[in-house]
Design a protein around this motif. Structure first.
Motif, PDB file in Angstrom:
ATOM      1  N   GLY A  40       0.872  -0.926   0.091  1.00 14.26           N
ATOM      2  CA  GLY A  40       0.358   0.177  -0.118  1.00 14.26           C
ATOM      3  C   GLY A  40       0.664   1.391   0.132  1.00 14.26           C
ATOM      4  O   GLY A  40       0.864   2.616  -0.536  1.00 14.26           O
ATOM      5  N   PHE A  41       1.872   1.314   0.574  1.00 17.61           N
ATOM      6  CA  PHE A  41       3.105   2.156   1.102  1.00 17.61           C
ATOM      7  C   PHE A  41       3.547   2.513  -0.828  1.00 17.61           C
ATOM      8  O   PHE A  41       3.374   3.551  -0.478  1.00 17.61           O
ATOM      9  CB  PHE A  41       4.050   2.063   1.530  1.00 17.61           C
ATOM     10  CG  PHE A  41       4.536   3.118   1.730  1.00 17.61           C
ATOM     11  CD1 PHE A  41       4.517   4.645   2.567  1.00 17.61           C
ATOM     12  CD2 PHE A  41       5.897   3.416   1.344  1.00 17.61           C
ATOM     13  CE1 PHE A  41       5.770   5.079   2.771  1.00 17.61           C
ATOM     14  CE2 PHE A  41       6.928   4.300   1.214  1.00 17.61           C
ATOM     15  CZ  PHE A  41       6.882   5.721   1.832  1.00 17.61           C
ATOM     16  N   THR A  44       0.729   4.648  -3.218  1.00 21.14           N
ATOM     17  CA  THR A  44       0.073   5.291  -3.395  1.00 21.14           C
ATOM     18  C   THR A  44       0.629   6.559  -3.687  1.00 21.14           C
ATOM     19  O   THR A  44       1.911   6.538  -3.202  1.00 21.14           O
ATOM     20  CB  THR A  44      -0.815   5.636  -1.668  1.00 21.14           C
ATOM     21  OG1 THR A  44      -1.583   6.757  -2.081  1.00 21.14           O
ATOM     22  CG2 THR A  44       0.077   5.489  -0.860  1.00 21.14           C
ATOM     23  N   SER A  46      -0.480   9.358  -2.105  1.00 18.61           N
ATOM     24  CA  SER A  46      -1.260  10.396  -1.096  1.00 18.61           C
ATOM     25  C   SER A  46       0.157  10.900  -0.169  1.00 18.61           C
ATOM     26  O   SER A  46       0.525   9.651   0.369  1.00 18.61           O
ATOM     27  CB  SER A  46      -2.351  10.260  -0.402  1.00 18.61           C
ATOM     28  OG  SER A  46      -2.843  11.532   0.701  1.00 18.61           O
ATOM     29  N   ALA A  48      -0.343  11.541   2.662  1.00 16.80           N
ATOM     30  CA  ALA A  48      -1.278  10.552   4.103  1.00 16.80           C
ATOM     31  C   ALA A  48      -1.075   9.865   3.901  1.00 16.80           C
ATOM     32  O   ALA A  48      -1.153   9.303   5.563  1.00 16.80           O
ATOM     33  CB  ALA A  48      -3.326  11.584   4.706  1.00 16.80           C
ATOM     34  N   LYS A  49      -1.661   9.151   3.483  1.00 20.27           N
ATOM     35  CA  LYS A  49      -1.770   7.918   3.216  1.00 20.27           C
ATOM     36  C   LYS A  49      -1.097   7.070   3.061  1.00 20.27           C
ATOM     37  O   LYS A  49      -0.323   5.962   3.901  1.00 20.27           O
ATOM     38  CB  LYS A  49      -2.214   7.151   1.572  1.00 20.27           C
ATOM     39  CG  LYS A  49      -4.218   7.759   1.505  1.00 20.27           C
ATOM     40  CD  LYS A  49      -4.357   6.741   0.185  1.00 20.27           C
ATOM     41  CE  LYS A  49      -6.419   7.431   0.097  1.00 20.27           C
ATOM     42  NZ  LYS A  49      -6.915   6.213  -0.388  1.00 20.27           N
ATOM     43  N   LYS A  50       0.978   7.421   2.823  1.00 19.70           N
ATOM     44  CA  LYS A  50       2.176   6.805   3.187  1.00 19.70           C
ATOM     45  C   LYS A  50       1.869   6.824   4.380  1.00 19.70           C
ATOM     46  O   LYS A  50       2.862   5.988   4.806  1.00 19.70           O
ATOM     47  CB  LYS A  50       3.357   7.671   2.401  1.00 19.70           C
ATOM     48  CG  LYS A  50       2.638   7.634   0.642  1.00 19.70           C
ATOM     49  CD  LYS A  50       4.868   8.134  -0.044  1.00 19.70           C
ATOM     50  CE  LYS A  50       4.637   8.199  -1.360  1.00 19.70           C
ATOM     51  NZ  LYS A  50       4.893   6.080  -1.530  1.00 19.70           N
ATOM     52  N   MET A  52       0.090   6.865   7.144  1.00 15.68           N
ATOM     53  CA  MET A  52      -1.004   6.093   7.639  1.00 15.68           C
ATOM     54  C   MET A  52      -0.283   4.242   7.342  1.00 15.68           C
ATOM     55  O   MET A  52      -0.021   4.107   8.040  1.00 15.68           O
ATOM     56  CB  MET A  52      -2.260   6.008   6.401  1.00 15.68           C
ATOM     57  CG  MET A  52      -3.410   5.033   8.011  1.00 15.68           C
ATOM     58  SD  MET A  52      -4.253   4.387   6.785  1.00 15.68           S
ATOM     59  CE  MET A  52      -3.710   3.788   5.226  1.00 15.68           C
ATOM     60  N   TRP A  53       0.529   3.712   5.759  1.00 14.11           N
ATOM     61  CA  TRP A  53       1.169   2.314   5.669  1.00 14.11           C
ATOM     62  C   TRP A  53       2.144   2.517   5.983  1.00 14.11           C
ATOM     63  O   TRP A  53       2.211   1.142   6.348  1.00 14.11           O
ATOM     64  CB  TRP A  53       0.655   2.708   3.752  1.00 14.11           C
ATOM     65  CG  TRP A  53      -0.691   2.363   3.524  1.00 14.11           C
ATOM     66  CD1 TRP A  53      -0.623   3.002   2.520  1.00 14.11           C
ATOM     67  CD2 TRP A  53      -1.686   1.277   3.356  1.00 14.11           C
ATOM     68  NE1 TRP A  53      -2.254   2.403   2.177  1.00 14.11           N
ATOM     69  CE2 TRP A  53      -2.183   1.409   2.774  1.00 14.11           C
ATOM     70  CE3 TRP A  53      -0.589  -0.108   4.642  1.00 14.11           C
ATOM     71  CZ2 TRP A  53      -3.180   0.412   2.420  1.00 14.11           C
ATOM     72  CZ3 TRP A  53      -2.021  -0.901   4.558  1.00 14.11           C
ATOM     73  CH2 TRP A  53      -2.789  -0.668   3.380  1.00 14.11           C
TER      74      TRP A  53
END
Length: 116
Positions: A40-41, A44, A46, A48-50, A52-53
């Motif tokens: 997932g990292f 993505t 984004s 913010a998503k990086k 989070m992952w």
């Protein structure tokens, strides 16, 4: 005597594996979580998503590090595999060879007939 040694090694390995089974399961789950976190990292774009992952991956890494006893369980599973593989293995008996060419011929002929 060889069977007794294999039985003893297999019994000890089974006890060690059963004792470390929760750690092995925890290690497997944490490795799956870490795999999906890295995947997932990488996918993505984004920020913010990086973040989070990355946090999920670090938590999974901490869980993986806490399951170090699972290495003993994995080693015990491998020993059980080796015991299973070698249980019915035939021992090779080396006999003294005769210099008589007819004896060797008969032995080789019997081996050829057995293979075909």
């Amino acid at each position: 005597m060889k069977k007794f040694g294999l039985l003893l090694a297999g019994g000890i390995a089974a006890i060690v594996l059963l004792g470390n089974l929760p750690a092995v399961i925890g290690l497997a789950i944490s490795l799956v979580i870490m795999y999906y976190a890295v995947k997932g990292f990488m996918q993505t774009d984004s920020t913010a998503k990086k973040v989070m992952w990355a946090a999920v991956g670090l938590i999974a890494l901490a869980i993986t590090a806490s399951n170090v006893p699972a290495i003993f369980g994995i080693a015990a599973a491998y020993v059980l595999y080796l015991v299973y593989k070698n249980w019915n293995k035939k021992e090779v008996v080396v006999t003294e060879e005769s210099n008589d060419p007819f004896t060797n011929f008969e032995k080789q002929w019997a081996e050829l007939k057995k293979n075909y």
